[in-house]
Design an enzyme around this catalytic site. Structure first.
Site, short mmCIF file in Angstrom:
data_model
loop_
_atom_site.label_atom_id
_atom_site.label_comp_id
_atom_site.label_asym_id
_atom_site.label_seq_id
_atom_site.Cartn_x
_atom_site.Cartn_y
_atom_site.Cartn_z
N SER A 122 0.82 -1.21 0.00
CA SER A 122 0.00 0.00 0.00
C SER A 122 0.85 1.26 0.00
O SER A 122 0.35 2.34 -0.28
CB SER A 122 -0.86 0.05 1.26
OG SER A 122 -1.58 -1.12 1.41
N HIS A 143 -1.21 -2.83 -7.04
CA HIS A 143 -1.95 -2.51 -5.82
C HIS A 143 -3.44 -2.68 -6.07
O HIS A 143 -4.10 -1.80 -6.62
CB HIS A 143 -1.60 -1.07 -5.41
CG HIS A 143 -2.20 -0.65 -4.11
ND1 HIS A 143 -2.46 0.66 -3.80
CD2 HIS A 143 -2.59 -1.36 -3.03
CE1 HIS A 143 -2.99 0.73 -2.60
NE2 HIS A 143 -3.08 -0.48 -2.11
N GLU A 155 -3.82 0.00 -8.91
CA GLU A 155 -2.81 1.06 -9.04
C GLU A 155 -1.50 0.36 -9.42
O GLU A 155 -1.03 -0.51 -8.67
CB GLU A 155 -2.69 1.76 -7.67
CG GLU A 155 -2.23 3.18 -7.71
CD GLU A 155 -2.24 3.82 -6.31
OE1 GLU A 155 -2.31 3.12 -5.29
OE2 GLU A 155 -2.14 5.06 -6.27
N ASN A 193 -3.25 5.85 -1.09
CA ASN A 193 -3.10 5.99 0.37
C ASN A 193 -2.54 7.34 0.79
O ASN A 193 -2.70 7.75 1.93
CB ASN A 193 -2.28 4.84 0.92
CG ASN A 193 -3.14 3.60 0.99
OD1 ASN A 193 -4.21 3.61 1.60
ND2 ASN A 193 -2.73 2.54 0.32
P1 NAD Z 1 -3.02 -9.55 6.43
O1 NAD Z 1 -2.38 -9.29 7.73
O2 NAD Z 1 -4.49 -9.81 6.36
O3 NAD Z 1 -2.30 -10.83 5.73
C1 NAD Z 1 -0.91 -10.97 5.60
C2 NAD Z 1 -0.60 -12.46 5.45
O4 NAD Z 1 0.78 -12.60 5.11
C3 NAD Z 1 -0.82 -13.27 6.73
O5 NAD Z 1 -1.69 -14.37 6.46
C4 NAD Z 1 0.58 -13.74 7.11
O6 NAD Z 1 0.60 -15.03 7.72
C5 NAD Z 1 1.27 -13.75 5.77
N1 NAD Z 1 2.73 -13.67 5.83
C6 NAD Z 1 3.49 -12.90 6.67
N2 NAD Z 1 4.82 -13.09 6.37
C7 NAD Z 1 4.86 -13.97 5.34
C8 NAD Z 1 5.92 -14.54 4.58
N3 NAD Z 1 7.20 -14.24 4.85
N4 NAD Z 1 5.62 -15.41 3.59
C9 NAD Z 1 4.33 -15.74 3.32
N5 NAD Z 1 3.28 -15.22 4.02
C10 NAD Z 1 3.55 -14.35 4.99
O7 NAD Z 1 -2.60 -8.34 5.49
P2 NAD Z 1 -3.39 -7.73 4.22
O8 NAD Z 1 -4.38 -6.74 4.71
O9 NAD Z 1 -3.83 -8.84 3.32
O10 NAD Z 1 -2.22 -6.89 3.54
C11 NAD Z 1 -1.26 -7.50 2.70
C12 NAD Z 1 -0.60 -6.45 1.85
O11 NAD Z 1 -1.60 -5.81 1.05
C13 NAD Z 1 0.08 -5.33 2.65
O12 NAD Z 1 1.23 -4.94 1.97
C14 NAD Z 1 -0.97 -4.24 2.65
O13 NAD Z 1 -0.41 -2.96 2.81
C15 NAD Z 1 -1.58 -4.41 1.27
N6 NAD Z 1 -2.95 -3.90 1.08
C16 NAD Z 1 -3.89 -4.07 2.05
C17 NAD Z 1 -5.19 -3.59 1.82
C18 NAD Z 1 -6.29 -3.81 2.83
O14 NAD Z 1 -7.38 -3.25 2.67
N7 NAD Z 1 -6.07 -4.61 3.86
C19 NAD Z 1 -5.51 -2.96 0.60
C20 NAD Z 1 -4.52 -2.84 -0.37
C21 NAD Z 1 -3.24 -3.31 -0.13
#
Ligand code: NAD
Length: 286
Positions: A122, A143, A155, A193
Site C-alpha cells: 500500500s 496494488h 494502481e 493511500n
Molecule cells: P493480512 O495481515 O491480512 O495478511 C498478511 C498475510 O501474510 C498473513 O496471512 C501472514 O501469515 C502472511 N505472511 C506474513 N509473512 C509472510 C511470509 N514471509 N511469507 C508468506 N506469508 C507471509 O494483510 P493484508 O491486509 O492482506 O495486507 C497484505 C498487503 O496488502 C500489505 O502490503 C498491505 O499494505 C496491502 N494492502 C492491504 C489492503 C487492505 O485493505 N487490507 C488494501 C490494499 C493493499
C-alpha cells in the site's frame, strides 16, 4: 468470460488481500499457487475464498460448477520454495519493508528470469523492494483494492528501474481481469493511500478529541460527502494495523508531521483491536 493474460500465477500471503487476489486470478482461468507461512492463515484464506464464491453463487451471478472449478485452481502451500515456474508473483504479506525484501530476495533467487515479481504494498517503495533483487526492471507494484473480487481499480506502480515492457504487461494483465489500471510513480503511499490515510487519521483524531461519536463521524462523511462508507468503518475493513503501518511509511518517507499516526490508532493496534479481521476495531463484529 475474459481470460487472465497470466495463466500461471503465485500469490504470497493469504490474508485479507492475498486470498482475494488469488480468487480473482483463478476466476479468470489462471492456476494459482497461494503461499502463506502460517498454517492458520492459509486455512483462513481458503475459507475466505470459499465464502466469497458461495456468496456469488447465492446471488445467482456464478454457477456452482464454476465456483468449484475456481477453487480447484487455487493450490495452497506453506513453502515459499514451492514457487518456481510462474509468469507472475503477487506478494501480499504484511506491510513491513524487511519482510517484503526478504520474500523478494528469495523469489528472485528461485524464479526463472521471465517471472515478473509484483507487490501489493500500500505504501512501501517499489524501488526499495526491487533493490533486494537482481531484476529491478521486472519488479512492479500491483496494488489491488479491498475486496479484490469487487473493486475495479489496480494502481500500477513503476519503480525507478521498472521497464516499460513490464509496466505494459502488468497494465494489460490487470485489464484481462476486467480491472481498470492506473499508473502511478513510486512515492510514499502512491496516490490512493497518500490521499486516503490522512483522511482516516484525521477521523481518528476527531474521535480521540471527542468532536463526535464514531457513528457521527462516519455519518458526516457518508451523507455529507457522499462516501459509500465512513472513514472509521473503512479503517476497520482495511485493518487498523495496516493503516498504522501505512501512516508510518508516509510520515517517514515524506517527513511531514501532518502524517503522524493518531495516538488512539496506536493504542487500538497495541490492544489487538485490528478491525474486522480481529472482530473489533472502531466497531464490534460478530
Ligand atoms: P493480512 O495481515 O491480512 O495478511 C498478511 C498475510 O501474510 C498473513 O496471512 C501472514 O501469515 C502472511 N505472511 C506474513 N509473512 C509472510 C511470509 N514471509 N511469507 C508468506 N506469508 C507471509 O494483510 P493484508 O491486509 O492482506 O495486507 C497484505 C498487503 O496488502 C500489505 O502490503 C498491505 O499494505 C496491502 N494492502 C492491504 C489492503 C487492505 O485493505 N487490507 C488494501 C490494499 C493493499
Amino acid at each position: 468470460m475474459a481470460k487472465s493474460l497470466f495463466q500461471k500465477v503465485a500469490v504470497v500471503g493469504a490474508g485479507t488481500m492475498g486470498n482475494g487476489i488469488a480468487q480473482t486470478f483463478a476466476a479468470y482461468g489462471a492456476s494459482v499457487q497461494l503461499v502463506d507461512v502460517d498454517e492458520n492463515g492459509l486455512k483462513k484464506g481458503l475459507a475466505a475464498i470459499e465464502g466469497s464464491l458461495a456468496r456469488f453463487v447465492k446471488k445467482g451471478t456464478l454457477p456452482e460448477a464454476d465456483a468449484k472449478a475456481i477453487l480447484a485452481r487455487v493450490t495452497p502451500s506453506k513453502e515459499l520454495a514451492s514457487i518456481r515456474d510462474v509468469e507472475l508473483v503477487v506478494e501480499a504479506v504484511v506491510e513491513k519493508p524487511e519482510v517484503k525484501s526478504s520474500v523478494f530476495r528469495q523469489l528472485d533467487a528461485q524464479c526463472p528470469a521471465h517471472t515478473i515479481l509484483s507487490s501489493n504494498t500500500s505504501s512501501i517503495s517499489i524501488t526499495k523492494i526491487a533493490a533486494s533483487t537482481k531484476r529491478a526492471d521486472r519488479v512492479i507494484g500491483m496494488h489491488f483494492m479491498n475486496p479484490v473480487p469487487l473493486m475495479k481499480l489496480v494502481e500500477v506502480i513503476r519503480g525507478q528501474e521498472t521497464s516499460a515492457e513490464t509496466t505494459a504487461k502488468v497494465m494489460s494483465a490487470s485489464e484481462s481481469l476486467e480491472k481498470v489500471p492506473v499508473e502511478a510513480s513510486d512515492y510514499p503511499g502512491f496516490v490512493s493511500n497518500r490521499v486516503l490515510m490522512p483522511m482516516i487519521n484525521e477521523a481518528v483524531f476527531c474521535l480521540m478529541e471527542g468532536v463526535a461519536t464514531r457513528e457521527g463521524i462516519d455519518t458526516v462523511m457518508k451523507l455529507g460527502m457522499n462516501h459509500p462508507m465512513g472513514p472509521l468503518a473503512l479503517a476497520d475493513l482495511i485493518g487498523l494495523d495496516v493503516c498504522l503501518d501505512i501512516l508510518e511509511v508516509l510520515h517517514a518517507g515524506l517527513g511531514d508531521d501532518k502524517y503522524r499516526p493518531c495516538p488512539l490508532l496506536r493504542r487500538y493496534v497495541a490492544a489487538g483491536r485490528l478491525g474486522k479481521k480481529s472482530g473489533k476495531g472502531f466497531y464490534e463484529y460478530s
